[in-house]
Design an enzyme around this catalytic site. Sequence first.
Site, PDB file in Angstrom:
ATOM      1  CG  ASN A  17      -1.776   1.190   1.367  1.00 52.03           C
ATOM      2  OD1 ASN A  17      -1.946   1.936   0.394  1.00 52.03           O
ATOM      3  ND2 ASN A  17      -2.346   1.403   2.540  1.00 52.03           N
ATOM      4  CD1 TRP A  18       3.623   1.039  -2.851  1.00 51.71           C
ATOM      5  CD2 TRP A  18       3.538   2.133  -4.807  1.00 51.71           C
ATOM      6  NE1 TRP A  18       4.347   0.313  -3.769  1.00 51.71           N
ATOM      7  CE2 TRP A  18       4.308   0.970  -4.982  1.00 51.71           C
ATOM      8  CE3 TRP A  18       3.335   2.970  -5.900  1.00 51.71           C
ATOM      9  CZ2 TRP A  18       4.885   0.623  -6.200  1.00 51.71           C
ATOM     10  CZ3 TRP A  18       3.900   2.636  -7.122  1.00 51.71           C
ATOM     11  CH2 TRP A  18       4.671   1.474  -7.260  1.00 51.71           C
ATOM     12  CE  LYS A  19      -0.220   3.385   4.656  1.00 55.50           C
ATOM     13  NZ  LYS A  19      -0.215   3.520   6.101  1.00 55.50           N
ATOM     14  CG  HIS A  30      -6.118   1.919   5.156  1.00 59.60           C
ATOM     15  ND1 HIS A  30      -5.675   2.923   5.990  1.00 59.60           N
ATOM     16  CD2 HIS A  30      -5.078   1.060   5.017  1.00 59.60           C
ATOM     17  CE1 HIS A  30      -4.416   2.672   6.323  1.00 59.60           C
ATOM     18  NE2 HIS A  30      -4.033   1.542   5.744  1.00 59.60           N
ATOM     19  CD  GLU A  87      -3.776  -2.385   7.676  1.00 57.71           C
ATOM     20  OE1 GLU A  87      -2.577  -2.405   7.408  1.00 57.71           O
ATOM     21  OE2 GLU A  87      -4.552  -1.527   7.234  1.00 57.71           O
ATOM     22  N   GLY A 121       1.452   2.990  10.543  1.00 54.05           N
ATOM     23  CA  GLY A 121       1.963   4.273  10.055  1.00 54.05           C
ATOM     24  C   GLY A 121       3.087   4.907  10.855  1.00 54.05           C
ATOM     25  CB  SER A 155       4.603  -1.211  12.405  1.00 51.65           C
ATOM     26  OG  SER A 155       4.174   0.102  12.658  1.00 51.65           O
TER      27      SER A 155
HETATM   28  P1  PGA Z   1       2.505   0.728   7.744  1.00 55.36           P
HETATM   29  O1  PGA Z   1       1.064   0.863   7.079  1.00 55.36           O
HETATM   30  O2  PGA Z   1       3.085  -0.553   7.252  1.00 55.36           O
HETATM   31  O3  PGA Z   1       3.265   1.935   7.270  1.00 55.36           O
HETATM   32  O4  PGA Z   1       2.289   0.725   9.221  1.00 55.36           O
HETATM   33  C1  PGA Z   1       0.227  -0.238   6.971  1.00 55.36           C
HETATM   34  C2  PGA Z   1      -1.090   0.169   6.397  1.00 55.36           C
HETATM   35  O5  PGA Z   1      -1.539   1.285   6.618  1.00 55.36           O
HETATM   36  O6  PGA Z   1      -1.717  -0.583   5.650  1.00 55.36           O
END
Ligand code: PGA
Length: 255
Positions: free
Chosen positions: A8-10, A95, A166, A172, A214
């Site tokens: 997930n590149w956001k 999400h 999650e 994040g 994470s």
């Molecule tokens: P992260 O994000 O690996 O940076 O914690 C995971 C996610 O939001 O799907």
Amino acid sequence: MKKIIIANWKLNPQTPREARMLFGAIKKTADKQTKVKTIICPPAIFLPLFDSFKKSSQLSLGGQDCFWEKEGAFTGQISPTMFKYSGAEYVLIGHSEKRALGDSRDILRAKIKIALESGLKVIFCLGESERDAGGRYLDVLRQQLNDGLEMIKKKNYFDKILIAYEPVWAIGQTAKTADTPEDFLHNSLFIRKEINALAGKDRAMKIPILYGGSVNKKNASEFLSIGQADGLLIGRESLRPNNLAVILNEAQALA
Ligand code: PGA
């Protein structure tokens, strides 16, 4: 069952050039992993860039979100059909970063419905904001699951859905730590039991349950082995192709 690794590149990267480079680097490793399905979820605008790369059954594309209407006067929105015809096979829905921006349960239901009707597979994300020792957070998970699966049950779309568990506190930049693989195992069993109650054992056993929050090259293999995760949903670490390659190789070895 193939392990499923979702990148997930956001809101990254910032340029088409970087997106192409990142995609190419991940694809190189992903294509070799016959027992792993890698799903890259880039910002929507980059999806058509990857058309020129050769297709492989190891690698698919996904959207990070979609709108809840098929077409019409909705400035700035992207429909599931647009995702589908731009190369996406999957879409993330629910999400926590989208929930935080206002995706209510009714909105999520509508998004799930229209995404499935449009032919996308849904990666339904859920997770508690806080973990209490008394286990009240399990009520939150149950509620989120019921809200999400209600529609799926009505239409019998169970083979088109993946669950990404999650915990919000583990996701994040601001997260202090990932969950533990032991707790993930416990919580994923809880989720499966709930699906069993909603939809029966067969479906409960088949739906992939992924861990996210994470995940990095150091902890990934423990979630897959000790935690028995069917896969991982990875944010930050998915922007580092070398580290992601380590995870993909481990997933292949553990599948
Ligand atoms: P992260 O994000 O690996 O940076 O914690 C995971 C996610 O939001 O799907």
